[in-house]
Motif scaffolding. Structure first.
Motif, PDB file in Angstrom:
ATOM      1  N   UNK A  55       0.846  -1.197   0.000  1.00  0.00           N
ATOM      2  CA  UNK A  55       0.000   0.000   0.000  1.00  0.00           C
ATOM      3  C   UNK A  55       0.877   1.241   0.000  1.00  0.00           C
ATOM      4  N   UNK A  56       0.528   2.196  -0.872  1.00  0.00           N
ATOM      5  CA  UNK A  56       1.157   3.506  -0.850  1.00  0.00           C
ATOM      6  C   UNK A  56       0.062   4.533  -0.598  1.00  0.00           C
ATOM      7  N   UNK A  57       0.415   5.607   0.084  1.00  0.00           N
ATOM      8  CA  UNK A  57      -0.555   6.640   0.441  1.00  0.00           C
ATOM      9  C   UNK A  57      -0.188   7.970  -0.184  1.00  0.00           C
ATOM     10  N   UNK A  58      -1.200   8.676  -0.611  1.00  0.00           N
ATOM     11  CA  UNK A  58      -1.041  10.028  -1.125  1.00  0.00           C
ATOM     12  C   UNK A  58      -1.906  10.931  -0.249  1.00  0.00           C
ATOM     13  N   UNK A  59      -1.319  11.995   0.281  1.00  0.00           N
ATOM     14  CA  UNK A  59      -2.054  12.894   1.174  1.00  0.00           C
ATOM     15  C   UNK A  59      -2.020  14.309   0.611  1.00  0.00           C
ATOM     16  N   UNK A  60      -3.120  15.032   0.808  1.00  0.00           N
ATOM     17  CA  UNK A  60      -3.190  16.424   0.388  1.00  0.00           C
ATOM     18  C   UNK A  60      -4.152  17.168   1.297  1.00  0.00           C
ATOM     19  N   UNK A  61      -3.971  18.462   1.327  1.00  0.00           N
ATOM     20  CA  UNK A  61      -4.800  19.336   2.156  1.00  0.00           C
ATOM     21  C   UNK A  61      -5.804  20.043   1.258  1.00  0.00           C
ATOM     22  N   UNK A  62      -7.063  20.070   1.677  1.00  0.00           N
ATOM     23  CA  UNK A  62      -8.105  20.741   0.917  1.00  0.00           C
ATOM     24  C   UNK A  62      -8.641  21.909   1.730  1.00  0.00           C
ATOM     25  N   UNK A  63      -9.195  22.840   1.050  1.00  0.00           N
ATOM     26  CA  UNK A  63      -9.752  24.001   1.734  1.00  0.00           C
ATOM     27  C   UNK A  63      -9.378  25.267   0.984  1.00  0.00           C
ATOM     28  N   UNK A  64      -9.783  26.411   1.556  1.00  0.00           N
ATOM     29  CA  UNK A  64      -9.531  27.691   0.898  1.00  0.00           C
ATOM     30  C   UNK A  64      -8.048  28.015   0.848  1.00  0.00           C
TER      31      UNK A  64
END
Length: 149
Positions: A61-70
């Protein structure tokens, strides 16, 4: 005036229509490389078809993370994560055996290899496509996580 050696090197990279003779072999460089860093999702299994070509198979398993919002750079916003599962096949005899013996579910690994596409027929006689990473190198990584007392 070009000397013969540099001219031959130049001709390796430039292909003219007059060079396309039936039966001639034109070699081109290409690359198929994959690098993955992740965690093992299941204990490896070893398969062997008709007594030949044994293979060790496991999922990573590999994970990709990102931040969402204004304002994505600020502390606010939601953090989203996507997990991608990869099927890893190890055919190399020494690496295959070590991987089968020492890799366990949850292990953190670095895998290098190539992407391979294939077909198989499932239990219901339906043709399916499979994408596999054929591993050339597997590096075992340790987690420096200590249990809290």
């Amino acid at each position: 005036m070009l000397r013969p050696a540099p001219w031959r090197v130049f001709r390796q990279f430039v292909r003219h229509e007059s060079d396309t003779v039936v039966g001639s072999l034109v070699l081109e460089r290409s690359m198929n490389r994959v690098q993955l860093l992740g965690r093992v999702g299941q204990d490896p299994i070893m398969r062997q078809v008709d007594g030949k070509n044994p293979v060790t198979i496991f999922s990573l398993a590999t994970n990709e993370m990102w931040r969402t919002g204004e304002n994505e750079e600020a502390q606010g916003g939601d953090i989203s994560q996507k997990t991608t599962w990869h099927r890893i096949s190890v055919f190399r005899p020494g690496l295959r055996d070590v991987t089968y013996q020492y890799v366990k579910k949850g292990s953190r690994l670095y895998v290098e290899g190539k992407l391979d596409y294939g077909e198989y027929t499932d239990k219901n006689n339906v043709r399916r496509q499979a994408t596999t990473i054929v591993a050339d190198n597997v590096i075992f990584l340790s987690d420096n996580v200590k249990e809290k007392v």
